[in-house]
Design a protein around this motif. Structure first.
Motif, PDB file in Angstrom:
ATOM      1  N   CYS A  12       4.603  -5.413   4.082  1.00  0.00           N
ATOM      2  CA  CYS A  12       3.346  -4.508   3.919  1.00  0.00           C
ATOM      3  C   CYS A  12       2.096  -5.340   4.690  1.00  0.00           C
ATOM      4  CB  CYS A  12       2.820  -4.002   2.629  1.00  0.00           C
ATOM      5  SG  CYS A  12       1.198  -3.197   2.582  1.00  0.00           S
ATOM      6  N   GLU A  13       1.248  -4.476   5.454  1.00  0.00           N
ATOM      7  CA  GLU A  13       0.149  -4.839   6.418  1.00  0.00           C
ATOM      8  C   GLU A  13      -0.856  -5.399   5.497  1.00  0.00           C
ATOM      9  OE1 GLU A  13      -0.426  -1.831   9.386  1.00  0.00           O
ATOM     10  OE2 GLU A  13       1.765  -2.402  10.087  1.00  0.00           O
ATOM     11  N   CYS A  28       5.867  -0.207   5.056  1.00  0.00           N
ATOM     12  CA  CYS A  28       6.238   0.468   3.586  1.00  0.00           C
ATOM     13  C   CYS A  28       6.826   1.764   3.843  1.00  0.00           C
ATOM     14  CB  CYS A  28       4.703   0.862   3.152  1.00  0.00           C
ATOM     15  SG  CYS A  28       4.078  -0.801   2.379  1.00  0.00           S
ATOM     16  N   ASP A  87       0.712  -1.190   0.042  1.00  0.00           N
ATOM     17  CA  ASP A  87      -0.099   0.080  -0.016  1.00  0.00           C
ATOM     18  C   ASP A  87       0.906   1.404   0.047  1.00  0.00           C
ATOM     19  OD1 ASP A  87       0.892   0.183   2.662  1.00  0.00           O
ATOM     20  OD2 ASP A  87      -1.015  -0.523   3.316  1.00  0.00           O
ATOM     21  N   GLY A  88       2.158   1.022   0.526  1.00  0.00           N
ATOM     22  CA  GLY A  88       3.118   2.283   0.496  1.00  0.00           C
ATOM     23  C   GLY A  88       2.621   3.057   1.528  1.00  0.00           C
ATOM     24  N   THR A  89       1.568   2.962   2.556  1.00  0.00           N
ATOM     25  CA  THR A  89       1.389   3.692   3.639  1.00  0.00           C
ATOM     26  C   THR A  89       1.630   3.297   4.946  1.00  0.00           C
ATOM     27  OG1 THR A  89      -1.093   3.118   3.429  1.00  0.00           O
ATOM     28  CG2 THR A  89      -0.304   5.031   2.187  1.00  0.00           C
ATOM     29  N   CYS A  90       1.551   1.821   5.168  1.00  0.00           N
ATOM     30  CA  CYS A  90       1.693   1.476   6.347  1.00  0.00           C
ATOM     31  C   CYS A  90       3.257   1.452   6.835  1.00  0.00           C
ATOM     32  CB  CYS A  90       1.258  -0.289   6.499  1.00  0.00           C
ATOM     33  SG  CYS A  90       2.677  -1.042   5.633  1.00  0.00           S
TER      34      CYS A  90
HETATM   35 ZN   LIG Z   1       2.080  -1.186   3.579  1.00  0.00          ZN
END
Ligand SMILES: [Zn+2]
Length: 347
Positions: free
Chosen positions: A105-106, A97, A91-94
């Protein structure tokens, strides 16, 4: 469209009328697949050995193709571009990441591994939906052809990751256990750095492939003697276990030197393994595990391919059209094929 589906153990079929994927979220892209490879990891669901695998999933986490459609939020790739995927989406946000660990990644999911992760159809099809396309897709440079680029989705980053996490240093003696595609990718990356790379496999064709990459090929029975001879009886500086099997991990412990490192890159699903803690302490051994990290390593690897420093496509032993997928799985499963690439009649 045509797609392969794993419907149950050893039941893989061509679905001639699969629904075409559509943009579902603003960050999605639809890719027309030109090449897709069968990975050793695909054989686990193929044999019904992947817990929770959803029957009917389209497999395939290694593919390249041409972008046909993008959602409104996609900025990094454009319609008409040739792209390679990352085996896993992230996702690039957890927190993982943000810290640069996309494989942890979660909300990670592997293309074509539904049930283990969220349902996400793979690329062994004419078209595939790539969620989070700004991360899951990357443009292929003009100087890199599809046959080489398909290895950047998973296999080549995994080989690189194994070499890195095994701590292979300049002038080391390295043992690679298992010369399937990952073992051969690790061989390709390690040979220019190491003093010696001893590649171990029971199958002659795989040993020949390792030898062609500059490794010293030996059978499992010959490994102990070869490592002892190469190291004056000390043991290997680093051992990469690329077979994903308990006997190979046993062998890794017997071949590594004191204060050496074992990196396991073969997939393991068995729940436990008896660690000899006393021996590990006495010998100050390090045991690590590794997955590939295509998101972080794809630019480097595509650059090395463009500069002709790496040519992974030399390991492709069979090319078959997508509709002969079931036969391709059978060939790969019987280890008659080193690496099978399915072609889709575009590019
Ligand atoms: Zn992630």
């Amino acid at each position: 469209m045509k797609a392969l589906r794993i419907n149950g153990p050893e039941q893989i079929a061509v679905d001639e009328a699969a629904a075409e994927p559509r943009i579902e979220h603003g960050g999605d892209a639809i890719v027309e697949v030109s090449r897709t490879a069968i990975c050793g990891a695909d054989l686990f669901p193929y044999h019904g050995l992947t817990p929770g695998f959803e029957a009917g999933t389209i497999p395939g986490h290694e593919w390249v193709g041409v972008v046909r459609e993008v959602g409104p939020d996609v900025l990094g790739v454009a319609v008409g571009q040739r792209v390679v995927n990352t085996s896993m989406i992230s996702d690039g946000t957890c927190e993982h990441c943000r810290a640069g660990r996309p494989m942890q990644c979660e909300s990670r999911a592997l293309f074509g591994y539904s049930g283990v992760y969220e349902r996400l159809e793979g690329g062994q099809a004419q078209l595939v939906r790539a969620p989070l396309a700004d991360r899951s897709l990357w443009p292929i440079p003009d100087g890199v052809d599809d046959d080489d680029a398909v290895f950047v989705a998973d296999m080549l980053p995994t080989g690189l990751s194994a070499v890195r996490r095994a701590g292979v240093g300049i002038g080391d003696t390295v043992v690679i256990l298992g010369c399937g595609t990952v073992g051969l990718m690790a061989t390709m990356v390690a040979v220019p750095i190491a003093r010696r790379v001893i590649a171990v496999d029971g199958i002659e064709a795989r040993r020949d492939a390792a030898a062609a990459l500059g490794a010293e090929p030996v059978t499992p029975e010959e490994a102990a003697e070869a490592v002892a001879a190469a190291t004056g009886g000390l043991g290997a500086d680093a051992v990469i276990e690329a077979a994903g099997a308990k006997p190979a991990l046993d062998a890794a412990f017997s071949l590594v030197r004191g204060r050496g490192t074992i990196c396991v890159v073969g997939a393991h699903f068995e729940p436990d393994y008896p660690l000899e803690a006393g021996r590990m302490f006495e010998a100050e051994l390090t045991l690590r595990f590794a997955m590939g990290d295509p998101l972080n390593d794809r630019e480097t690897l595509l650059g090395m391919i463009a500069d002709e420093r790496l040519r992974p496509s030399q390991l492709i032993s069979h090319r078959l059209p997508l509709e002969r997928g079931p036969e391709a799985y059978d060939l790969f499963d019987r280890r008659e094929a080193t690496k099978v690439v399915l072609t889709n009649g575009v590019s």
